[in-house]
Design an enzyme around this catalytic site. Structure first.
Site, PDB file in Angstrom:
ATOM      1  N   HIS A  96      -5.954   5.007   4.781  1.00 34.27           N
ATOM      2  CA  HIS A  96      -6.961   4.294   3.987  1.00 34.27           C
ATOM      3  C   HIS A  96      -8.379   4.728   4.340  1.00 34.27           C
ATOM      4  O   HIS A  96      -9.349   4.124   3.872  1.00 34.27           O
ATOM      5  CB  HIS A  96      -6.837   2.769   4.162  1.00 34.27           C
ATOM      6  CG  HIS A  96      -5.587   2.195   3.583  1.00 34.27           C
ATOM      7  ND1 HIS A  96      -5.493   0.884   3.162  1.00 34.27           N
ATOM      8  CD2 HIS A  96      -4.364   2.737   3.356  1.00 34.27           C
ATOM      9  CE1 HIS A  96      -4.273   0.632   2.705  1.00 34.27           C
ATOM     10  NE2 HIS A  96      -3.566   1.759   2.820  1.00 34.27           N
ATOM     11  N   ASP A 123      -0.087   7.989   4.154  1.00 30.03           N
ATOM     12  CA  ASP A 123       0.355   6.730   3.552  1.00 30.03           C
ATOM     13  C   ASP A 123       0.529   6.877   2.046  1.00 30.03           C
ATOM     14  O   ASP A 123      -0.360   6.554   1.290  1.00 30.03           O
ATOM     15  CB  ASP A 123      -0.675   5.650   3.873  1.00 30.03           C
ATOM     16  CG  ASP A 123      -0.226   4.259   3.482  1.00 30.03           C
ATOM     17  OD1 ASP A 123       0.963   4.077   3.195  1.00 30.03           O
ATOM     18  OD2 ASP A 123      -1.074   3.351   3.467  1.00 30.03           O
ATOM     19  N   GLU A 131       6.663   3.905   5.910  1.00 31.64           N
ATOM     20  CA  GLU A 131       5.286   3.537   6.250  1.00 31.64           C
ATOM     21  C   GLU A 131       4.832   4.238   7.533  1.00 31.64           C
ATOM     22  O   GLU A 131       5.638   4.451   8.449  1.00 31.64           O
ATOM     23  CB  GLU A 131       5.172   2.018   6.430  1.00 31.64           C
ATOM     24  CG  GLU A 131       5.319   1.214   5.152  1.00 31.64           C
ATOM     25  CD  GLU A 131       4.157   1.401   4.195  1.00 31.64           C
ATOM     26  OE1 GLU A 131       3.112   1.951   4.614  1.00 31.64           O
ATOM     27  OE2 GLU A 131       4.300   1.011   3.027  1.00 31.64           O
ATOM     28  N   ASP A 188       1.963   5.332  -4.944  1.00 32.05           N
ATOM     29  CA  ASP A 188       0.572   4.970  -5.212  1.00 32.05           C
ATOM     30  C   ASP A 188      -0.250   5.043  -3.936  1.00 32.05           C
ATOM     31  O   ASP A 188       0.261   4.918  -2.822  1.00 32.05           O
ATOM     32  CB  ASP A 188       0.468   3.588  -5.852  1.00 32.05           C
ATOM     33  CG  ASP A 188       1.029   2.473  -4.976  1.00 32.05           C
ATOM     34  OD1 ASP A 188       2.117   2.673  -4.399  1.00 32.05           O
ATOM     35  OD2 ASP A 188       0.396   1.407  -4.874  1.00 32.05           O
ATOM     36  N   GLU A 202       2.700  -0.584  -4.427  1.00 36.64           N
ATOM     37  CA  GLU A 202       2.737  -1.147  -3.077  1.00 36.64           C
ATOM     38  C   GLU A 202       1.339  -1.444  -2.563  1.00 36.64           C
ATOM     39  O   GLU A 202       1.133  -2.426  -1.853  1.00 36.64           O
ATOM     40  CB  GLU A 202       3.433  -0.169  -2.119  1.00 36.64           C
ATOM     41  CG  GLU A 202       3.855  -0.799  -0.793  1.00 36.64           C
ATOM     42  CD  GLU A 202       2.771  -0.772   0.279  1.00 36.64           C
ATOM     43  OE1 GLU A 202       2.929  -1.481   1.288  1.00 36.64           O
ATOM     44  OE2 GLU A 202       1.764  -0.048   0.110  1.00 36.64           O
ATOM     45  N   GLU A 203       0.366  -0.615  -2.935  1.00 37.28           N
ATOM     46  CA  GLU A 203      -0.996  -0.800  -2.455  1.00 37.28           C
ATOM     47  C   GLU A 203      -1.770  -1.820  -3.281  1.00 37.28           C
ATOM     48  O   GLU A 203      -2.903  -2.161  -2.931  1.00 37.28           O
ATOM     49  CB  GLU A 203      -1.756   0.538  -2.478  1.00 37.28           C
ATOM     50  CG  GLU A 203      -1.158   1.627  -1.588  1.00 37.28           C
ATOM     51  CD  GLU A 203      -1.364   1.359  -0.098  1.00 37.28           C
ATOM     52  OE1 GLU A 203      -1.832   0.256   0.253  1.00 37.28           O
ATOM     53  OE2 GLU A 203      -1.040   2.258   0.702  1.00 37.28           O
ATOM     54  N   HIS A 242       6.403   4.367  -1.483  1.00 38.70           N
ATOM     55  CA  HIS A 242       5.518   4.207  -2.642  1.00 38.70           C
ATOM     56  C   HIS A 242       4.734   5.484  -2.886  1.00 38.70           C
ATOM     57  O   HIS A 242       4.315   6.174  -1.947  1.00 38.70           O
ATOM     58  CB  HIS A 242       4.571   3.026  -2.448  1.00 38.70           C
ATOM     59  CG  HIS A 242       3.665   3.123  -1.256  1.00 38.70           C
ATOM     60  ND1 HIS A 242       2.399   3.674  -1.308  1.00 38.70           N
ATOM     61  CD2 HIS A 242       3.828   2.730   0.028  1.00 38.70           C
ATOM     62  CE1 HIS A 242       1.826   3.610  -0.118  1.00 38.70           C
ATOM     63  NE2 HIS A 242       2.679   3.039   0.721  1.00 38.70           N
TER      64      HIS A 242
END
Length: 379
Positions: free
Chosen positions: A348, A99, A162, A68, A133-134, A66
């Site tokens: 994150h 990520d 991931e 995003d 995805e997020e 992903h």
């Protein structure tokens, strides 16, 4: 500067907050098209998705990921701006470095080197990339998979980038994930004055035994591949804010992360039995985010293990821990799915980062996996 580092920096500089791809996929498309990939841009609602494939025969090896990223949090707490990729002490800092834009860059550069060396590789190489995805994960990978399934196009092996590793690149491969089932429970009572409880019905008091039973319940024992199923309350709310008012209702949000020893249907049934046993008046809404999946030892797992042993010099651990991933949408099609990416310690977080050396090593590992699966026997 390595190609993988340069591409990661290029992707990090694009603020692709879910569901905005911010042009990341176009950067990828330019490089993949030059390698002979046939590219499909698949936009569903406000989500950009990419399916790119080189080759028309099987087996099909797909990289999935992903573009995003999650919100940055307070900008003032970052040492350097999150969308200005910054090198410091051997690490690249920026939102999405771990990520998972670093993984995406490693996938692309691995393909570039592999295709130059093996232009007539067997089967097909593909990329399944989303910008959802997020977030809700409604118009992303799941829609692309449905699109492929509708025309009979199958993935044999899928590597999701991931961030899986704990202490050292290559130490952990995710060969499965637990299922995720969420509930929103509203327990009804009767609002009233705290001095006259006989004229009210406190939903907090009524629900307390049921919540205690849910928290203490043993849902299963797990198995050799999955830990026991867990139940966690994530949010709870009742009351008006006043200290002298008995609330009229209680809202509780909870989540199961469940193993292959139980189904989401069984979990729903057991929760309902506990609530009914406590004689509650309630409403209950369910959201099932994905079933558990497991890829057992086979060509893909063996190839990843061998690549890590050869290039990182360690024996990886197979794990199903952690949250969900888009692998949950791909595995039900019959594909072997695993996840392998950078260290996850900073994902994150403020000052997210990835080791520059790990980016190049990850690209080399991806290239070696491609070679083990798609090189012709006479090469």
């Amino acid at each position: 500067m390595s190609e993988t580092l340069a591409l990661t920096q290029q992707l990090i500089s694009r603020p692709s907050l879910t569901p905005d791809d911010a042009g990341c996929q176009e950067v990828m498309i330019a490089r993949l098209a030059s390698l002979g990939f046939t590219v499909e841009r698949l936009r569903f609602d406000d989500v950009d998705n990419l399916w790119a494939r080189r080759g028309t025969s099987g087996p099909v090896f797909a990289f999935a990921g992903h573009t995003d990223v999650v919100p940055t949090g307070p900008l003032t707490q970052w040492i350097s701006p999150p969308f200005e990729p910054t090198l410091r002490n051997g690490h690249l800092y920026g939102r999405g470095t771990a990520d998972m834009k670093g993984s995406i860059a490693a996938m692309v550069t691995a393909c570039e080197r592999f295709i130059v060396a093996h232009p007539d590789h067997r089967g097909s190489i593909a990329f399944l990339i989303t910008s959802d995805e997020e977030g809700p994960s409604i118009n992303g990978t799941v829609k692309v998979v449905d699109h492929l399934e509708a025309r009979g196009e199958k993935i044999d092996w899928c590597l999701v980038g991931e961030p899986t590793c704990e202490q050292q690149l290559g130490d952990t491969i995710k060969n499965g994930r637990r299922g995720s089932l969420s509930g929103r429970l509203v327990v009804q009572g009767i609002q009233g004055h705290v001095a006259y409880p006989q004229r009210a019905d406190n939903p907090v008091h009524r629900a307390a035994p049921a919540l205690a039973a849910l928290c203490s319940a043993v849902w299963d024992q797990g198995n050799e591949s999955f830990p026991p199923t867990t139940f966690q309350i994530s949010n709870i709310h009742a009351g008006t804010g006043a200290t002298n008012v008995i609330p009229g209702e209680l809202e509780v949000q909870f989540n199961f992360r469940y193993s292959t020893e139980v189904t989401h249907t069984e979990l729903r049934r057991r929760v309902t039995e506990i609530l009914d046993h406590c004689s509650l008046r309630y409403e209950l809404e369910w959201t099932h985010s994905g079933a558990p999946f497991l890829t057992r030892a086979g060509e893909l797992v063996d190839a990843a293990r061998a690549a890590i042993r050869a290039l990182a010099g360690i024996e990886p651990t197979l794990s199903t821990s952690g949250g969900t991933s888009d692998g949950r949408f791909i595995a039900p099609t019959g594909a072997q799915v695993l996840e392998l990416g950078p260290l996850n310690a900073s994902i994150h977080k403020i000052d997210e980062c990835v080791s520059v050396a790990d980016l190049d090593l990850l690209s080399d590992i991806y290239e070696r996996i491609l070679g083990q699966l798609l090189m012709r026997n006479n090469e």
